[in-house]
Design a protein around this motif. Sequence first.
Motif, PDB file in Angstrom:
ATOM      1  N   ASP A 155     -49.744  18.220  -2.916  1.00 31.85           N
ATOM      2  CA  ASP A 155     -49.031  19.407  -3.382  1.00 31.85           C
ATOM      3  C   ASP A 155     -49.861  20.663  -3.137  1.00 31.85           C
ATOM      4  N   ARG A 156     -51.165  20.585  -3.393  1.00 30.41           N
ATOM      5  CA  ARG A 156     -52.050  21.734  -3.144  1.00 30.41           C
ATOM      6  C   ARG A 156     -52.140  22.033  -1.653  1.00 30.41           C
ATOM      7  N   ARG A 196     -49.027  23.996  -0.631  1.00 32.27           N
ATOM      8  CA  ARG A 196     -49.054  25.400  -1.087  1.00 32.27           C
ATOM      9  C   ARG A 196     -50.068  26.206  -0.273  1.00 32.27           C
ATOM     10  N   PRO A 244     -53.609  11.796  -2.719  1.00 34.66           N
ATOM     11  CA  PRO A 244     -52.864  11.675  -3.973  1.00 34.66           C
ATOM     12  C   PRO A 244     -51.808  12.778  -4.063  1.00 34.66           C
ATOM     13  N   PRO A 245     -50.713  12.527  -4.794  1.00 36.33           N
ATOM     14  CA  PRO A 245     -49.613  13.510  -4.845  1.00 36.33           C
ATOM     15  C   PRO A 245     -50.049  14.925  -5.240  1.00 36.33           C
ATOM     16  N   ARG A 246     -50.900  15.058  -6.244  1.00 37.49           N
ATOM     17  CA  ARG A 246     -51.320  16.398  -6.661  1.00 37.49           C
ATOM     18  C   ARG A 246     -52.138  17.090  -5.576  1.00 37.49           C
ATOM     19  N   ALA A 247     -52.987  16.316  -4.910  1.00 40.64           N
ATOM     20  CA  ALA A 247     -53.779  16.904  -3.823  1.00 40.64           C
ATOM     21  C   ALA A 247     -52.865  17.331  -2.675  1.00 40.64           C
ATOM     22  N   SER A 264     -51.494  29.988  -5.937  1.00 35.64           N
ATOM     23  CA  SER A 264     -52.011  28.748  -6.545  1.00 35.64           C
ATOM     24  C   SER A 264     -51.560  28.659  -8.008  1.00 35.64           C
TER      25      SER A 264
END
Length: 271
Positions: A260-261, A264, A255-258, A271
């Motif tokens: 993104d993490r 980073r 998923p996009p948020r995962a 974070s």
Amino acid sequence: MTSTKQVALVTGATSGIGKAAAIALAAAGFEVIGTGRSTAHATPPAGVTFLDLDVTSDESVAAAVKQVIDRFGQIDVLVNNAGVGSTGAAEEFSITQTQDIFDINVYGVIRMTKAVLPHMRARRHGRIINVSSLSGFVPSPFMSVYVSTKHAVEGYAQSLDHEVREYGVRVLLVEPGPINTPFAGHSVEADTPMPLYAAGRRNYDELLAKNLSSGDEPAVVAKVIVAAATDRNPKLRRTAGTTARTINAVYRLAPPRAFDRVIRRFNRMPS
């Protein structure tokens, strides 16, 4: 004169991925012309002819392509490999410096492509292989300008492929991850460094050096380039190297948020 072999023209062929690609294409049976800005003191590998070419010059590009066609009668494969890296935060690059990097990495690809397309269309045969990057489809902090050039090449190549496919020409992408080459040493540093980015820039430089030293060898990318040049039904895009394959799988599935993490964490960002 018409060559009895297929003819491949490889830009940026005096070192790194370009040199490995030239060697691999020659081993695969191609007549290979490798280019560099100044090849007078470079020794070409067996089966490779070196030719001076500046991809930022319309005149140099036109002259080199004409010379290859006049001598060998054809160009079957163009490998757009010439390029330059850049390190630093986006805000630290002047517009002039950014334009210079785009002139090599993006407009150089476009110049070369426009120079060979009429010939390939007339013969209804040809492949244009663009050496992109893992950074062509994922972000990379402190490489913003370089990344933007690779995103531009990806959009150009994917769109152009649809335009010319009916004329027997394919436009393809090869996307390496970290490769053990002098990439970092040849990268352009931002011309207006800012103190607030200094720590992030140092962190990135250390990470880049580590990733490159442990990266795949250029021959890994060269093998993928040969496959793109020779496969009967070529794929539009191919990753090259362990890291590129892994990140590509995560990019497609997470998923996009995962994701993104992941970016980073991979780049050791706060974070």
